[in-house]
Write a protein that holds these residues in place. Structure first.
Motif, PDB file in Angstrom:
ATOM      1  N   ARG A 204       4.706   2.384   2.955  1.00 48.19           N
ATOM      2  CA  ARG A 204       4.718   3.840   3.134  1.00 48.19           C
ATOM      3  C   ARG A 204       3.943   4.247   4.391  1.00 48.19           C
ATOM      4  NH1 ARG A 204       2.477   5.664  -2.560  1.00 48.19           N
ATOM      5  NH2 ARG A 204       2.553   7.781  -1.632  1.00 48.19           N
ATOM      6  N   LEU A 205       2.833   3.570   4.643  1.00 44.24           N
ATOM      7  CA  LEU A 205       2.050   3.880   5.838  1.00 44.24           C
ATOM      8  C   LEU A 205       2.776   3.429   7.097  1.00 44.24           C
ATOM      9  CD1 LEU A 205      -1.456   2.949   4.407  1.00 44.24           C
ATOM     10  CD2 LEU A 205      -0.694   5.238   5.079  1.00 44.24           C
ATOM     11  N   ASN A 206       3.413   2.285   7.033  1.00 42.25           N
ATOM     12  CA  ASN A 206       4.213   1.836   8.183  1.00 42.25           C
ATOM     13  C   ASN A 206       5.305   2.844   8.510  1.00 42.25           C
ATOM     14  OD1 ASN A 206       2.796  -0.530   8.610  1.00 42.25           O
ATOM     15  ND2 ASN A 206       4.139  -1.775   7.323  1.00 42.25           N
ATOM     16  N   ALA A 207       5.888   3.438   7.478  1.00 39.51           N
ATOM     17  CA  ALA A 207       6.996   4.376   7.676  1.00 39.51           C
ATOM     18  C   ALA A 207       6.556   5.626   8.424  1.00 39.51           C
ATOM     19  CB  ALA A 207       7.596   4.758   6.322  1.00 39.51           C
ATOM     20  N   ILE A 208       5.269   5.989   8.319  1.00 37.75           N
ATOM     21  CA  ILE A 208       4.788   7.186   9.023  1.00 37.75           C
ATOM     22  C   ILE A 208       3.933   6.805  10.242  1.00 37.75           C
ATOM     23  CG2 ILE A 208       4.888   8.645   6.973  1.00 37.75           C
ATOM     24  CD1 ILE A 208       1.851   8.281   6.685  1.00 37.75           C
ATOM     25  N   GLY A 209       3.886   5.511  10.554  1.00 36.78           N
ATOM     26  CA  GLY A 209       3.188   5.065  11.747  1.00 36.78           C
ATOM     27  C   GLY A 209       1.677   5.086  11.655  1.00 36.78           C
ATOM     28  N   LYS A 210       1.144   4.907  10.442  1.00 33.06           N
ATOM     29  CA  LYS A 210      -0.311   4.928  10.256  1.00 33.06           C
ATOM     30  C   LYS A 210      -0.796   3.525   9.893  1.00 33.06           C
ATOM     31  CE  LYS A 210      -2.047   8.406  10.281  1.00 33.06           C
ATOM     32  NZ  LYS A 210      -2.630   9.268  11.327  1.00 33.06           N
ATOM     33  N   PRO A 211      -1.751   2.969  10.647  1.00 30.64           N
ATOM     34  CA  PRO A 211      -2.248   1.618  10.344  1.00 30.64           C
ATOM     35  C   PRO A 211      -2.828   1.517   8.935  1.00 30.64           C
ATOM     36  CG  PRO A 211      -2.966   2.313  12.523  1.00 30.64           C
ATOM     37  CD  PRO A 211      -2.364   3.524  11.863  1.00 30.64           C
ATOM     38  N   ALA A 212      -2.546   0.401   8.283  1.00 29.39           N
ATOM     39  CA  ALA A 212      -3.020   0.149   6.923  1.00 29.39           C
ATOM     40  C   ALA A 212      -3.959  -1.043   6.919  1.00 29.39           C
ATOM     41  CB  ALA A 212      -1.837  -0.119   5.986  1.00 29.39           C
ATOM     42  N   GLY A 213      -5.018  -0.954   6.129  1.00 34.72           N
ATOM     43  CA  GLY A 213      -5.955  -2.050   6.000  1.00 34.72           C
ATOM     44  C   GLY A 213      -6.330  -2.292   4.552  1.00 34.72           C
ATOM     45  N   LEU A 214      -6.944  -3.432   4.296  1.00 39.07           N
ATOM     46  CA  LEU A 214      -7.416  -3.763   2.955  1.00 39.07           C
ATOM     47  C   LEU A 214      -8.400  -4.921   3.026  1.00 39.07           C
ATOM     48  CD1 LEU A 214      -5.047  -6.072   0.994  1.00 39.07           C
ATOM     49  CD2 LEU A 214      -4.379  -5.263   3.246  1.00 39.07           C
ATOM     50  N   LEU A 215      -9.074  -5.168   1.898  1.00 43.42           N
ATOM     51  CA  LEU A 215      -9.926  -6.334   1.724  1.00 43.42           C
ATOM     52  C   LEU A 215      -9.287  -7.235   0.695  1.00 43.42           C
ATOM     53  CD1 LEU A 215     -12.617  -8.016   1.743  1.00 43.42           C
ATOM     54  CD2 LEU A 215     -13.482  -6.396   0.041  1.00 43.42           C
TER      55      LEU A 215
END
Length: 255
Positions: A204-215
């Protein structure tokens, strides 16, 4: 005249690089200095789930400064006064926990920006401004601040796009442990339903062009997240590394 340092992490994130990080929870400058030399792209200096106090962050930032590992500071809460203190000490990238709505995201954005775009208090001789040596610091600082918001509950996940699309939010970090708890899987961040929700959030974040992160302390899932499109992934935690190495060494002598 001292120059304002560019935010390397922000630029690399915007360029679409895949950045690997480490979580730092031990409140000791020597430990941070040692970790910063390991070769990770970034590391979180955590004050939410640790005994690290605001004033200690200064020495931790100084310890890491000679190394290319960029520091991300996690305040304990999304609070304007608290955020100001971390920024004034020289933090350029913040990760704020437990963001639940677009309104909370907007409040976070305002806290990291100077007026008229925000509400950050103005001072002139703090470390961030080179103790007064960086010309026009207040006029240029906003461009070098990177704001990461943690979305880590099922309710917040329903509002993921609303939160991520608030102007001034640079990236979203998905918190697996709290997300798992909110989904009824307390203590099971690796539960299949939790992992599916994380991967869906990355999509979903890729679809709006927003970088996603996690641990993720599971290397395989970390790689899966990167393959799916996560831009910045923390793959280790200092205390876990220490305890696991110590336990393994102890076991090797007790066979």
């Amino acid at each position: 005249m001292t120059e304002l340092a560019p935010n390397r992490f922000k630029r690399r994130l915007q360029a679409g690089e895949t950045l690997y990080g480490l979580w730092s929870t031990i409140p000791d400058a020597m430990a941070v200095e040692a970790l910063a030399g390991a070769g990770f792209d970034w590391m979180v200096l955590d004050t939410e789930h640790t005994s690290v106090e605001v004033s200690q962050i200064l020495s931790l930032l100084q310890a890491a400064a000679p190394h290319p590992t960029d520091c991300i500071v996690r305040p304990v809460v999304n609070d304007t006064a608290l955020i100001k203190r971390h920024l004034d000490q020289g933090a350029q990238t913040l990760i704020l926990p437990q963001i639940q709505s677009a309104d909370e995201a907007a409040s976070a954005v305002a806290a990291v920006r100077y007026p008229p775009r925000g509400a950050r208090g103005v001072a002139g001789t703090m470390r961030a401004a080179g103790y007064g040596r960086i010309r026009d610091y207040a006029k240029r600082a906003d461009d070098e601040i990177c704001l990461i918001l943690q979305v880590e509950t099922a309710a917040a996940m329903e509002r993921l796009e609303e939160i991520a699309c608030v102007d001034g939010v640079d990236a979203i970090f998905i918190g697996p442990s709290d997300l798992a708890a909110s989904m009824g899987h307390l203590g099971e961040p690796g539960h299949p339903e939790v992992r599916a929700a994380i991967l869906s959030a990355i999509d979903r974040l890729n679809a709006i062009g927003k970088p996603a992160g996690l641990l993720s302390l599971d290397p395989d899932f970390g790689r899966t997240a990167v393959t799916r499109g996560a831009g910045f992934v923390a793959v280790g935690l200092d205390m876990a590394l220490l305890v696991n190495a110590a336990d393994s060494l102890a076991r090797s002598f007790r066979v």
